[in-house]
Scaffold this motif. Structure first.
Motif, PDB file in Angstrom:
ATOM      1  N   GLY A  73     -30.462 -67.839  52.599  1.00 15.74           N
ATOM      2  CA  GLY A  73     -31.361 -66.813  52.082  1.00 15.74           C
ATOM      3  C   GLY A  73     -30.855 -66.182  50.799  1.00 15.74           C
ATOM      4  N   GLY A  74     -31.080 -64.895  50.668  1.00 15.09           N
ATOM      5  CA  GLY A  74     -30.711 -64.194  49.455  1.00 15.09           C
ATOM      6  C   GLY A  74     -31.905 -64.032  48.531  1.00 15.09           C
ATOM      7  N   ALA A 283     -33.963 -72.574  49.221  1.00 14.99           N
ATOM      8  CA  ALA A 283     -32.688 -71.941  49.544  1.00 14.99           C
ATOM      9  C   ALA A 283     -32.774 -70.419  49.573  1.00 14.99           C
ATOM     10  CB  ALA A 283     -31.625 -72.376  48.541  1.00 14.99           C
ATOM     11  N   LEU A 284     -33.620 -69.834  48.741  1.00 21.58           N
ATOM     12  CA  LEU A 284     -33.711 -68.384  48.630  1.00 21.58           C
ATOM     13  C   LEU A 284     -34.831 -67.831  49.521  1.00 21.58           C
ATOM     14  CD1 LEU A 284     -33.492 -68.257  44.740  1.00 21.58           C
ATOM     15  CD2 LEU A 284     -31.728 -67.377  46.291  1.00 21.58           C
ATOM     16  N   ASP A 285     -34.651 -66.599  49.968  1.00 21.97           N
ATOM     17  CA  ASP A 285     -35.738 -65.925  50.692  1.00 21.97           C
ATOM     18  C   ASP A 285     -36.765 -65.368  49.723  1.00 21.97           C
ATOM     19  OD1 ASP A 285     -34.733 -66.389  53.236  1.00 21.97           O
ATOM     20  OD2 ASP A 285     -33.566 -64.526  53.270  1.00 21.97           O
ATOM     21  N   LYS A 286     -36.277 -64.804  48.613  1.00 22.82           N
ATOM     22  CA  LYS A 286     -37.170 -64.136  47.672  1.00 22.82           C
ATOM     23  C   LYS A 286     -36.722 -64.388  46.237  1.00 22.82           C
ATOM     24  CE  LYS A 286     -38.430 -60.246  50.700  1.00 22.82           C
ATOM     25  NZ  LYS A 286     -38.482 -58.769  50.824  1.00 22.82           N
ATOM     26  N   VAL A 287     -37.699 -64.333  45.342  1.00 26.24           N
ATOM     27  CA  VAL A 287     -37.453 -64.334  43.900  1.00 26.24           C
ATOM     28  C   VAL A 287     -38.282 -63.211  43.305  1.00 26.24           C
ATOM     29  CG1 VAL A 287     -37.725 -65.592  41.732  1.00 26.24           C
ATOM     30  CG2 VAL A 287     -36.991 -66.819  43.786  1.00 26.24           C
ATOM     31  N   THR A 288     -37.678 -62.452  42.416  1.00 26.91           N
ATOM     32  CA  THR A 288     -38.405 -61.416  41.685  1.00 26.91           C
ATOM     33  C   THR A 288     -38.336 -61.744  40.199  1.00 26.91           C
ATOM     34  OG1 THR A 288     -37.874 -59.711  43.321  1.00 26.91           O
ATOM     35  CG2 THR A 288     -38.578 -58.962  41.135  1.00 26.91           C
ATOM     36  N   LEU A 289     -39.477 -61.828  39.573  1.00 29.38           N
ATOM     37  CA  LEU A 289     -39.546 -62.027  38.123  1.00 29.38           C
ATOM     38  C   LEU A 289     -39.884 -60.706  37.475  1.00 29.38           C
ATOM     39  CD1 LEU A 289     -41.174 -64.880  36.128  1.00 29.38           C
ATOM     40  CD2 LEU A 289     -41.917 -62.525  35.669  1.00 29.38           C
ATOM     41  N   ARG A 290     -39.082 -60.300  36.495  1.00 28.16           N
ATOM     42  CA  ARG A 290     -39.309 -59.049  35.766  1.00 28.16           C
ATOM     43  C   ARG A 290     -39.347 -59.326  34.271  1.00 28.16           C
ATOM     44  NH1 ARG A 290     -34.187 -56.061  36.791  1.00 28.16           N
ATOM     45  NH2 ARG A 290     -35.033 -54.769  35.116  1.00 28.16           N
ATOM     46  N   VAL A 291     -40.286 -58.710  33.567  1.00 30.38           N
ATOM     47  CA  VAL A 291     -40.283 -58.773  32.108  1.00 30.38           C
ATOM     48  C   VAL A 291     -39.161 -57.882  31.591  1.00 30.38           C
ATOM     49  CG1 VAL A 291     -41.574 -58.240  30.013  1.00 30.38           C
ATOM     50  CG2 VAL A 291     -42.735 -59.316  31.951  1.00 30.38           C
ATOM     51  N   ILE A 292     -38.276 -58.446  30.792  1.00 28.52           N
ATOM     52  CA  ILE A 292     -37.133 -57.726  30.244  1.00 28.52           C
ATOM     53  C   ILE A 292     -37.245 -57.717  28.725  1.00 28.52           C
ATOM     54  CG2 ILE A 292     -34.620 -57.607  30.100  1.00 28.52           C
ATOM     55  CD1 ILE A 292     -35.632 -57.268  32.923  1.00 28.52           C
ATOM     56  N   ASN A 293     -37.244 -56.543  28.126  1.00 35.01           N
ATOM     57  CA  ASN A 293     -37.284 -56.472  26.674  1.00 35.01           C
ATOM     58  C   ASN A 293     -36.027 -57.111  26.099  1.00 35.01           C
ATOM     59  OD1 ASN A 293     -36.913 -55.208  23.867  1.00 35.01           O
ATOM     60  ND2 ASN A 293     -38.964 -54.532  24.448  1.00 35.01           N
ATOM     61  N   PRO A 294     -36.147 -57.936  25.059  1.00 35.12           N
ATOM     62  CA  PRO A 294     -34.962 -58.581  24.485  1.00 35.12           C
ATOM     63  C   PRO A 294     -33.850 -57.608  24.102  1.00 35.12           C
ATOM     64  CG  PRO A 294     -36.950 -59.569  23.586  1.00 35.12           C
ATOM     65  CD  PRO A 294     -37.390 -58.375  24.394  1.00 35.12           C
ATOM     66  N   SER A 295     -34.200 -56.367  23.793  1.00 34.98           N
ATOM     67  CA  SER A 295     -33.191 -55.398  23.363  1.00 34.98           C
ATOM     68  C   SER A 295     -32.237 -55.006  24.491  1.00 34.98           C
ATOM     69  CB  SER A 295     -33.870 -54.147  22.800  1.00 34.98           C
ATOM     70  OG  SER A 295     -34.614 -53.470  23.810  1.00 34.98           O
ATOM     71  N   VAL A 296     -32.639 -55.239  25.759  1.00 33.85           N
ATOM     72  CA  VAL A 296     -31.780 -54.839  26.882  1.00 33.85           C
ATOM     73  C   VAL A 296     -31.308 -56.035  27.705  1.00 33.85           C
ATOM     74  CG1 VAL A 296     -32.832 -52.557  27.026  1.00 33.85           C
ATOM     75  CG2 VAL A 296     -33.759 -54.423  28.425  1.00 33.85           C
ATOM     76  N   VAL A 297     -31.538 -57.247  27.196  1.00 32.67           N
ATOM     77  CA  VAL A 297     -31.138 -58.439  27.943  1.00 32.67           C
ATOM     78  C   VAL A 297     -29.643 -58.446  28.223  1.00 32.67           C
ATOM     79  CG1 VAL A 297     -30.786 -60.921  27.687  1.00 32.67           C
ATOM     80  CG2 VAL A 297     -33.061 -59.968  27.369  1.00 32.67           C
ATOM     81  N   VAL A 298     -28.840 -58.169  27.208  1.00 35.08           N
ATOM     82  CA  VAL A 298     -27.388 -58.221  27.384  1.00 35.08           C
ATOM     83  C   VAL A 298     -26.931 -57.232  28.448  1.00 35.08           C
ATOM     84  CG1 VAL A 298     -25.160 -57.796  26.270  1.00 35.08           C
ATOM     85  CG2 VAL A 298     -26.937 -59.090  25.064  1.00 35.08           C
ATOM     86  N   GLU A 299     -27.441 -56.022  28.419  1.00 32.52           N
ATOM     87  CA  GLU A 299     -27.035 -55.017  29.391  1.00 32.52           C
ATOM     88  C   GLU A 299     -27.482 -55.414  30.799  1.00 32.52           C
ATOM     89  OE1 GLU A 299     -25.117 -51.921  30.982  1.00 32.52           O
ATOM     90  OE2 GLU A 299     -24.997 -52.645  28.919  1.00 32.52           O
TER      91      GLU A 299
END
Length: 613
Positions: A73-74, A283-299
């Protein structure tokens, strides 16, 4: 092109924009996708005498991460790197942009898969057989255990139904291209001259037979439409309403490893495992897709907020690679390039053809287009700002297709002196002494340039190109004085907005090398609207019976690449590496095509994402 030559080119050259990190083998098939770009971090033209340190090569990276023991899972968090919401057209038959493709790849897939040479295999959700006596006839069989997420079997009728919808005159998507038109009777059906598509026959619940007008080498590398459409859901929906219907936007269905639980429009998608997935339990129980602004990708990567992202601002790679100790970097040559396109006509919606009209197009002069390519220094842009992970484009067939990319063709190298000569020869001269050239009739020449927003370097790169063109006396200005977000940009480009003279776009190219889907006379994606008899003939030759001889086909596409370098309806700016950062806890993930790794195998070795030390 062999690996050593690729390495040499990557070290000597360089390149431009992030948009999509190529995924496991169960991603989209050979259909083109557009995507936003990210650009250099300064408005200054790079100085040619600067030291160039820290160049990387694609061969510095593995393309598979499968270490560690997967826990049961996971949950994995996938970051869709974008400064704009995804559109939400979540069906392969209707989508048009890469952000939506990123969402789709987790819950739906093609019925056929392909190997590392982009040839269809027998390992997908369906198998195929080509008639020995008439290789125009394909028999396609869906496996018995392939079911939609609601438990309904995926049938041959669903597969046929997708073809009927795309060929319907009320269809508002972009998939009715030369590949679909190659099916017997489909054009007659589209034109209302037949009630059925004669070349499509349902043999039984799981078997479909398709007869093509012409057997072409492209059929085995992307020429088959491999996405069924659930007829039990879409059958009662009018075709013109399908792309905007709740079945497409709020409650999409697929037969992939994960099913959609909920959607926050444009922002996020929650998936859960589809336990009856035909390859086996994910293999996984769940997947979450989130829109991430490129300016905060590194963080987000640093603190473990996401396990991976769809694209990474490569200009930042050298600065963060050592500090992101919790990240493993995967890479491969991307099946993509960015380009400058010139508006040369319009799309005739009624007849669904491109209309080339150079006499009335500001960019109709070939010398002008050639000069604008010579004026830009993409080698230096790539080396200085992308550390060798992007490199100058030369032809419109990228090196992701090494058999057909003409590595001996230099394109049009940076040569401002030659740019000035071409402009002078064509009569573009500075009449009033203001530093900018007038057109050959002595009228003011202002070229409107449309470019997409992205991360923090999108605007500086657009400004670099504007300055490079100003250096040869061309007055180029950003459309409306600003960058445009992904959706509105392509809305205006697709609509042939008369205010757009040139634009900066990006393509993920198909698994099949055939360029007619992007540059053909009947291709709606041919946003330049360039059409010529020679261009048509070369594309026809590349799909002819003679083209089953690979050497012949290579020669045809070499001729086509040279033809486009000469006529320049568009020119490639940068090829690139697909660079994918993944958290150290992720395993079973691969970058590239035909890897033999699939989304259902992606797992995690720990419950919680690892943070950087």
């Amino acid at each position: 092109m062999n690996n050593k030559l690729r390495l040499l080119l990557l070290v000597l050259l360089a390149s431009f924009v992030v948009f999509m990190a190529a995924c496991s083998n169960d991603g989209a098939s050979g259909d083109p996708e557009e995507t936003p770009s990210d650009d250099p971090e300064t408005e200054e033209t790079p100085e040619e005498d600067e030291e160039t340190d820290g160049l990387y090569s694609i061969e510095d990276f593995d393309h598979i991460k499968d270490d560690g023991t997967t826990i049961d899972g996971g949950e994995l968090v996938f970051g869709l790197s974008s400064d704009t919401p995804f559109e939400g057209t979540l069906n392969w038959n209707f989508y048009s942009g890469n952000p939506d493709a990123q969402v789709l790849q987790w819950f739906d897939e093609p019925l056929l898969t392909w190997d590392e040479n982009y040839v269809y295999t027998q390992d997908g959700a369906a198998t195929y057989e080509i008639d020995e006596e008439d290789n125009r006839i394909w028999t396609l069989t869906i496996r018995d255990n392939v079911n939609w997420h609601d438990g309904t079997p995926v049938t041959a009728e669903d597969w046929a139904f997708a073809h009927y919808v795309i060929a319907d005159p009320d269809y508002d998507g972009v998939r009715f291209d030369s590949s679909l038109r190659n099916i017997e009777g489909i054009v007659d059906y589209h034109n209302g001259e037949a009630d059925e598509i004669s070349g499509i026959e349902i043999i039984d619940e799981k078997t479909l037979r398709i007869t093509y007008v012409q057997a072409t080498p492209s059929l085995i590398t992307g020429g088959v439409w491999t996405y069924p459409l659930a007829k039990h859901i879409y059958g009662d929906i009018p075709v013109e309403e399908m792309s905007s219907h709740a079945a497409t936007r709020q409650n999409p269905i697929g037969f992939g490893p994960y099913k959609v639980d909920s959607i926050v429009p444009g922002e996020s998608v929650s998936y859960s495992k589809y336990e009856d997935y035909w390859r086996g339990e994910p293999a996984l129980d769940k997947v979450t897709l989130r829109v991430i602004n490129p300016s905060v990708v590194v963080e987000e990567l640093r603190n473990g907020g996401v396990d991976m992202v769809s694209s990474f601002p490569q200009a930042q790679f050298a600065d963060v690679v050592d500090e992101l100790s919790n990240i493993t970097w995967l890479g491969n040559i991307d099946r993509a390039y960015t380009y400058i396109g010139f508006k040369l006509g319009h799309w005739d919606e009624e007849n669904r053809v491109n209309v080339y009209d150079p006499e009335n197009a500001k960019m109709g002069n070939k010398n002008l287009r050639q000069a604008m390519w010579h004026a830009v220094d993409n080698d230096t842009v790539g080396e200085r700002f992308y550390h060798g992970l992007r490199w100058a484009g030369t032809t419109l067939i990228p090196p992701s297709h090494p058999e057909f990319h003409d590595a001996t063709n230099p394109g049009r190298a940076y040569d401002p002196e030659r740019a000035n000569e071409l402009l002078d020869e064509a009569g573009y001269v500075d009449v009033d002494g203001d530093g900018f050239r007038e057109d050959p009739d002595g009228n003011e020449l202002v070229i409107n340039f449309a470019s997409m927003s992205g991360d923090e370097i999108a605007e500086p790169l657009a400004n670099y190109y504007i300055q490079a063109w100003a250096n040869v006396g061309l007055n180029v200005q950003l459309l409306d004085g600003r960058l445009h977000e992904f959706n509105s940009f392509y809305d205006r480009v697709e609509a042939d907005d008369p205010d757009i003279d040139i634009y900066q776009g990006a393509w993920v190219v198909g698994i099949d090398v055939d360029p007619s889907g992007l540059y053909g006379a009947e291709a709606s994606y041919n946003y330049t609207r360039y059409v010529s008899d020679e261009n048509n003939q070369l594309m026809t030759d590349g799909l002819s019976e003679a083209a089953f001889d690979v050497d012949y086909r290579v020669d045809v596409y070499n001729q086509w690449q040279e033809y486009m370098v000469e006529n320049v309806p568009a020119f490639p700016t940068l090829y690139r590496a697909a660079l994918v950062p993944v958290n150290n806890r992720v395993t079973g993930y691969a970058v590239g095509d035909g890897t033999g790794y699939f989304r259902y195998q992606v797992g995690v070795t720990e419950e919680v994402a690892e943070s950087a030390e």
